[in-house]
Design a protein around this motif. Structure first.
Motif, PDB file in Angstrom:
ATOM      1  N   TRP A  68       0.827  -1.210   0.000  1.00  0.00           N
ATOM      2  CA  TRP A  68       0.000   0.000   0.000  1.00  0.00           C
ATOM      3  C   TRP A  68       0.863   1.263   0.000  1.00  0.00           C
ATOM      4  O   TRP A  68       0.607   2.232  -0.698  1.00  0.00           O
ATOM      5  CB  TRP A  68      -0.899  -0.070   1.222  1.00  0.00           C
ATOM      6  CG  TRP A  68      -1.768   1.100   1.509  1.00  0.00           C
ATOM      7  CD1 TRP A  68      -2.892   1.499   0.853  1.00  0.00           C
ATOM      8  CD2 TRP A  68      -1.598   2.017   2.602  1.00  0.00           C
ATOM      9  NE1 TRP A  68      -3.434   2.597   1.457  1.00  0.00           N
ATOM     10  CE2 TRP A  68      -2.660   2.936   2.537  1.00  0.00           C
ATOM     11  CE3 TRP A  68      -0.659   2.117   3.623  1.00  0.00           C
ATOM     12  CZ2 TRP A  68      -2.814   3.973   3.457  1.00  0.00           C
ATOM     13  CZ3 TRP A  68      -0.810   3.148   4.542  1.00  0.00           C
ATOM     14  CH2 TRP A  68      -1.878   4.058   4.447  1.00  0.00           C
ATOM     15  N   ALA A 117       2.911   1.363  -3.655  1.00  0.00           N
ATOM     16  CA  ALA A 117       2.234   1.460  -4.957  1.00  0.00           C
ATOM     17  C   ALA A 117       2.231   2.887  -5.483  1.00  0.00           C
ATOM     18  O   ALA A 117       2.130   3.849  -4.732  1.00  0.00           O
ATOM     19  CB  ALA A 117       0.807   0.944  -4.834  1.00  0.00           C
ATOM     20  N   ASP A 118       2.354   3.031  -6.789  1.00  0.00           N
ATOM     21  CA  ASP A 118       2.192   4.320  -7.456  1.00  0.00           C
ATOM     22  C   ASP A 118       1.490   4.086  -8.778  1.00  0.00           C
ATOM     23  O   ASP A 118       1.083   2.965  -9.096  1.00  0.00           O
ATOM     24  CB  ASP A 118       3.538   5.026  -7.632  1.00  0.00           C
ATOM     25  CG  ASP A 118       4.541   4.200  -8.428  1.00  0.00           C
ATOM     26  OD1 ASP A 118       4.118   3.459  -9.351  1.00  0.00           O
ATOM     27  OD2 ASP A 118       5.744   4.275  -8.130  1.00  0.00           O
ATOM     28  N   SER A 161       1.481  -0.906  -9.387  1.00  0.00           N
ATOM     29  CA  SER A 161       0.605  -1.266  -8.268  1.00  0.00           C
ATOM     30  C   SER A 161       0.363  -2.771  -8.223  1.00  0.00           C
ATOM     31  O   SER A 161      -0.579  -3.236  -7.596  1.00  0.00           O
ATOM     32  CB  SER A 161      -0.734  -0.528  -8.389  1.00  0.00           C
ATOM     33  OG  SER A 161      -1.403  -0.906  -9.586  1.00  0.00           O
ATOM     34  N   LEU A 184       0.164  -4.309  -4.749  1.00  0.00           N
ATOM     35  CA  LEU A 184      -1.071  -3.957  -4.061  1.00  0.00           C
ATOM     36  C   LEU A 184      -2.252  -4.759  -4.585  1.00  0.00           C
ATOM     37  O   LEU A 184      -3.172  -5.090  -3.827  1.00  0.00           O
ATOM     38  CB  LEU A 184      -1.335  -2.457  -4.203  1.00  0.00           C
ATOM     39  CG  LEU A 184      -2.540  -1.882  -3.460  1.00  0.00           C
ATOM     40  CD1 LEU A 184      -2.409  -2.124  -1.957  1.00  0.00           C
ATOM     41  CD2 LEU A 184      -2.678  -0.393  -3.749  1.00  0.00           C
ATOM     42  N   LEU A 192      -3.949   6.607  -6.863  1.00  0.00           N
ATOM     43  CA  LEU A 192      -2.543   6.445  -6.489  1.00  0.00           C
ATOM     44  C   LEU A 192      -1.730   7.667  -6.869  1.00  0.00           C
ATOM     45  O   LEU A 192      -2.022   8.362  -7.853  1.00  0.00           O
ATOM     46  CB  LEU A 192      -1.973   5.202  -7.174  1.00  0.00           C
ATOM     47  CG  LEU A 192      -2.622   3.875  -6.771  1.00  0.00           C
ATOM     48  CD1 LEU A 192      -2.072   2.742  -7.621  1.00  0.00           C
ATOM     49  CD2 LEU A 192      -2.406   3.595  -5.295  1.00  0.00           C
TER      50      LEU A 192
END
Length: 328
Positions: free
Chosen positions: A92, A95-96, A100, A103, A113
């Motif tokens: 969490w 992630a970008d 991700s 995630l 995000l």
């Protein structure tokens, strides 16, 4: 995971909807989350009590955590929830918009995000409890880099806490919602009052026993066995971390006799200064239980909980635990 493309990331804040946004791994992707779970899982098998980490003293779960139901033995959910929650928090945070995938293994929620996210390190489980509804509430702690703090002070990595609710519905762990930032455990520099009212001389019979034992335990000056009660194995730290030792203060719950009767016990509290060969030194405290045999005092327990004054807690009986875990 389907992600919106045109939304603008919100600035960092303490609100759950913005802090639920994530970031780049300090040590790289999902591998970091898997690495921390190995150590976490080992602690989880020992049960919820072993998971609570005291940060040099202040333990307990976050205020946001619900009241737990005490249990003698950890359930399968409790044993697994900590590593699952730690992995979830790591993914969490990491992630970008461009990555991700880690995630996705934990949630299908449609999350906005950030372009660039949080770096973190020292991810650990702070506490794990079970609610009356049978859910596991896990608090995960991490040092998260905060670029909003005064840059003149250099990189800042404040300690942050995140609560995750985990369920094992259908024999498969899943998260209920997303991680939520919560307040960390309260702690203070004002310690409880100790229950050691008698000052001991280091050249007394009890003082000599404590000094000889700790010298062997910390500096390798001889073996600890001659100073311990029969059947009580308390091996020294190996390799010895220090080369010299001095006792600053030595106190006891009651005044120990110079010629004790067999079976008599007394709890003592030693404040020591230990130094290594290059001049580095530490000051440490040791609660020690002494037991009398053959007209002398021997160490029967080391590293037990200190005896508190009656105003703070009832004086505990001497512990039968013979030895702490070896460490630095």
């Amino acid at each position: 995971m389907k992600l919106p493309k045109k939304k603008t990331p919100q600035p960092a804040s303490t609100e759950p909807e913005t802090t639920a946004q994530a970031a780049q791994w300090t040590n790289g992707g999902l591998l970091g989350a898997r690495g921390v779970t190995i150590a976490i899982a080992a602690a989880l098998v020992c049960g919820p009590a072993a998971l609570t980490l005291t940060v040099l003293s202040g333990g307990g779960s976050s205020e946001a955590a619900p009241r737990a139901v005490s249990s003698e033995q950890a359930s399968p959910l409790q044993q697994s929830a900590g590593s699952f929650a730690a992995g979830f928090v790591g993914a969490w945070l990491a992630a970008d918009r461009d990555n991700s995938s880690a995630l996705d293994a934990y949630t299908t929620a449609n999350i906005e995000l950030p372009k660039t996210g949080f770096q973190y390190r020292d991810l650990v489980v702070a506490s794990s409890t079970t609610t009356r509804d049978g859910l596991a509430q896990v608090v995960v702690a991490a040092n998260v880099k905060d670029d909003t703090i005064d840059a003149d002070k250099g990189d800042q990595w404040p300690r942050r806490y995140f609560q995750v609710t985990v369920t094992d519905g259908g024999n498969k762990l899943s998260a209920v919602g997303l991680p939520a930032p919560v307040a960390g455990p309260r702690h203070t520099t004002d310690g409880s009052s100790l229950g050691y009212g008698e000052t001991l001389a280091t050249n007394s019979a009890a003082g000599k026993a404590v000094n000889a034992f700790l010298a062997a335990y910390l500096t390798g000056q001889g073996d600890t066995e001659p100073y311990t009660a029969p059947s009580k194995s308390i091996p020294p730290i190996d390799p010895a971390p220090y080369t010299s030792l001095s006792i600053s203060t030595l106190t006891a719950t009651t005044a120990p006799s110079e010629h004790p009767t067999d079976g008599a016990t007394v709890n003592v509290y030693a404040t020591v200064t230990a130094s290594n060969s290059v001049g580095q030194q530490v000051t440490a405290t040791y609660p020690i239980t002494l037991r009398a045999r053959a007209d002398r005092w021997e160490v029967s327990a080391l590293g037990t909980a200190p005896t508190l004054s009656n105003s703070d807690a009832a004086t505990p009986a001497p512990s039968a635990t013979p030895a702490p875990t070896e460490g630095n």
